[in-house]
Structure formats: structure tokens, C-alpha cells
Design an enzyme around this catalytic site. Structure first.
Site: not given
Length: 322
Positions: A53, A212-213, A216
Site C-alpha cells: 500500500y 464492501p461498497l 463506491g
């Protein structure tokens, strides 16, 4: 904050996991510190990161930010269950990527230095390594555990049969084996329901959904675009593909009187084997907004409505056989 056991372990983690992938590239170090401090104030004790990252090869930018935050003291390290990952390339020389025993040792030592800690709570394979046998993987991980440098081992992006193979290899060594699996799982991406979730349930792994979304798409994207806020080209392309479902989803969230992002997180918290979805706030305000997801109770009727909008899978083989 609510807490639950990570899989079959005695380790208690918050029902939301703080993802740190934005720290560095999209969120300044100062703001990253503020988000992590606020996470502790809210009771979030589970943080996830990875050695790659920051997306500058070999730099470990995000882990370094976390390390400097830990170094401030005040119980920051002691209050945090830190999970990091290895697999991606950290250099241009051989053995600086994947899951060989050599890279596991080197990558772990480098992550410890960057995060200024002497142990990693959950050390995760970021991807399956098809060239390294699990016997080698477990020998390297078991040595790190014996040295006290790693407490638990997890996986990410494993198929159900990878989990089974890993666990049976660990069982032959009388090792605890994997305790968690990070999978791409949300209302739109439901493939883990076929075999990954059943494997997690059978072997006692806690499922940690990433994205999880859906990047977006489930975060109220239509209303944001209507207000003139832009979205990345790849998200717009995905929106065009799923627009009908997203329109129905946002309309249903309006019926519930809830923010779409929070409904998406709440849905995951109602799913089998899920320990904690990974949230990736870029600001403290975004972090504060996610807490509402813990309070949303979706009844059977609401869950059925969401399944109608975003059809899921039956457990294999019933999905494709009798």
C-alpha cells in the site's frame, strides 16, 4: 462498538475493520493520524494494511505511516489489532514477491520495521501463490509464530479449495492454520457465497470483506453524480452496467430512510461467516458516517428485497446442480 471473535479464535475485533489503503496516496499523513485516532475513539480496534500500500514499489508508504502513528505512544499499538499482507512485489530482484519461505521471512521483518512493532497480529497472504507448496508456506509462518513475530495467519483472495488445501496442510503439522479470509464481497459481487463462505464456515475462518461498497457503486453514487460530483471512469463504466439495480437499490434505501453506504455495510454484517467489513475512509467525517451501519437492523423482508435486487448464489453444487 460491537466486537466479535475473529473466526474460531479467542481474538476480539471490532465489527468494522479500518482499511488504510488510502493512507499516503489519497489521505495525508496528518489526516491519516486523525482517522486512526478517531477510530480508537469510536472503539474500532481492527486495522488492515499491506506492504504494497502506497503503491511505490518497495517503499511501504502506508505501513510507515502506521508505524509513525504507533510511535506516538499513548497505547496506540496496544489497542490495535494490526493485520498486514504480503505477496506483491517489493523490489526488482528475485524472491521479493509471493510466498516463498525466503520472501515470507524478509517481508515480515520489513513490515515489522516499517510499523515500528515487534509483532503482527494477523499476517495475511494477499493472494494465492501457485508456485509455493503449502508445506513451505506453513513452515515459514510457524517459525514466525514461534519467534513471537506473528500471532495469527490469514489469507486473502483464496478460493474455497485453496482454503481447504491450506487447512489440511496445517492440520498435518498440528498448526492452527488460517483464521481469516479477505474476499471481494458485497451486494454486487456475491461469488464468495458459492464456495468461499462455506469453506470459511466449515474451517472456522472469519470473513473480512474488502470493497464492501463495490468501489463506491453502493455508496449513493447516483445522488452524488446528480449533484455534480465526479466519479472515476472505471466506476462510471460499472455504473452503466449496473444502473438498473443501483437505481432500485437507492430507491429502497430511501424507503428505509438510510444512507446507501450504511445499508451496504449492514447487509454484510447480516451475512454468514462475516466478521468485519473493511471500510476505507479518506476523512474523519466519512469514518464517523459508517458507524450508523452497526445500528441498522435488516429484517427478513428487507434482506429478501435486497436479494431480489442483487441476486446471490446458492452454496455449490446446488447453484449449478441438483
Amino acid at each position: 462498538m460491537e466486537y466479535g471473535h475473529l473466526g474460531r479464535t479467542g481474538l476480539l475485533v471490532s465489527k468494522l475493520c479500518l482499511g488504510t489503503m488510502n493512507f499516503g496516496p489519497q489521505t495525508t499523513e496528518e489526516d491519516s493520524f486523525a482517522i486512526m485516532d478517531r477510530a480508537h475513539e469510536l472503539g474500532i480496534n481492527f486495522f488492515d494494511t499491506a506492504n504494497v500500500y502506497g503503491w511505490v514499489k518497495g517503499e511501504g508508504i502506508t505501513e510507515n505511516i502506521i508505524g509513525r502513528w504507533f510511535a506516538q505512544g499513548g497505547g496506540r499499538r496496544e489497542k490495535t489489532v494490526i493485520a498486514t499482507k504480503l505477496y506483491g512485489s517489493m523490489g526488482d530482484w528475485p524472491n521479493e514477491e509471493k510466498l516463498s519461505a525466503l520472501n515470507i521471512r524478509r517481508a515480515a521483518e520489513a513490515s515489522l520495521r516499517r510499523m515500528q512493532t515487534d509483532y503482527i497480529d494477523v499476517y495475511q497472504a494477499h493472494h494465492i501463490d501457485r508456485d509455493t507448496p503449502f508445506e513451505e508456506f506453513w513452515e515459514a509462518m510457524d517459525i514466525l509464530k514461534q519467534q513471537g513475530k506473528v500471532l495469527y495467519v490469514g489469507s486473502s483472495n483464496f478460493a474455497g479449495w485453496h482454503i481447504a488445501k491450506a487447512q489440511e496442510s496445517a492440520r498435518r503439522r498440528n498448526s492452527l492454520g488460517l483464521v481469516s479470509e479477505q474476499s471481494h464481497y458485497n451486494l454486487i459481487v456475491r461469488a464468495p457465497e458459492l464456495e468461499v463462505i462455506p469453506a470459511c464456515e466449515d474451517y472456522g475462518l472469519g470473513l473480512i470483506p474488502w470493497s464492501p461498497l463495490a468501489g463506491g457503486l453502493l455508496g449513493g453514487i447516483l445522488r452524488k453524480i446528480d449533484k455534480g460530483r465526479s466519479a472515476a471512469d472505471h466506476i462510471v463504466a460499472q455504473l452503466d452496467r449496473h444502473r438498473d439495480k443501483i437505481e432500485r437499490y437507492e430507491a429502497f434505501c430511501d424507503e428505509l430512510g438510510e444512507d446507501p453506504a450504511n445499508v451496504g455495510l449492514a447487509w454484510l454484517l447480516h451475512q454468514r461467516a462475516v466478521t468485519a467489513p473493511i471500510i476505507g475512509p479518506r476523512t474523519v467525517e466519512q469514518l464517523d458516517g459508517t458507524i450508523r451501519a452497526l445500528e441498522i437492523e435488516l429484517n427478513d423482508k428487507a434482506l429478501a428485497r435486497l436479494d431480489e435486487i442483487f441476486p446471490g448464489f446458492k452454496t455449490a453444487p446446488e447453484e449449478y446442480a441438483w
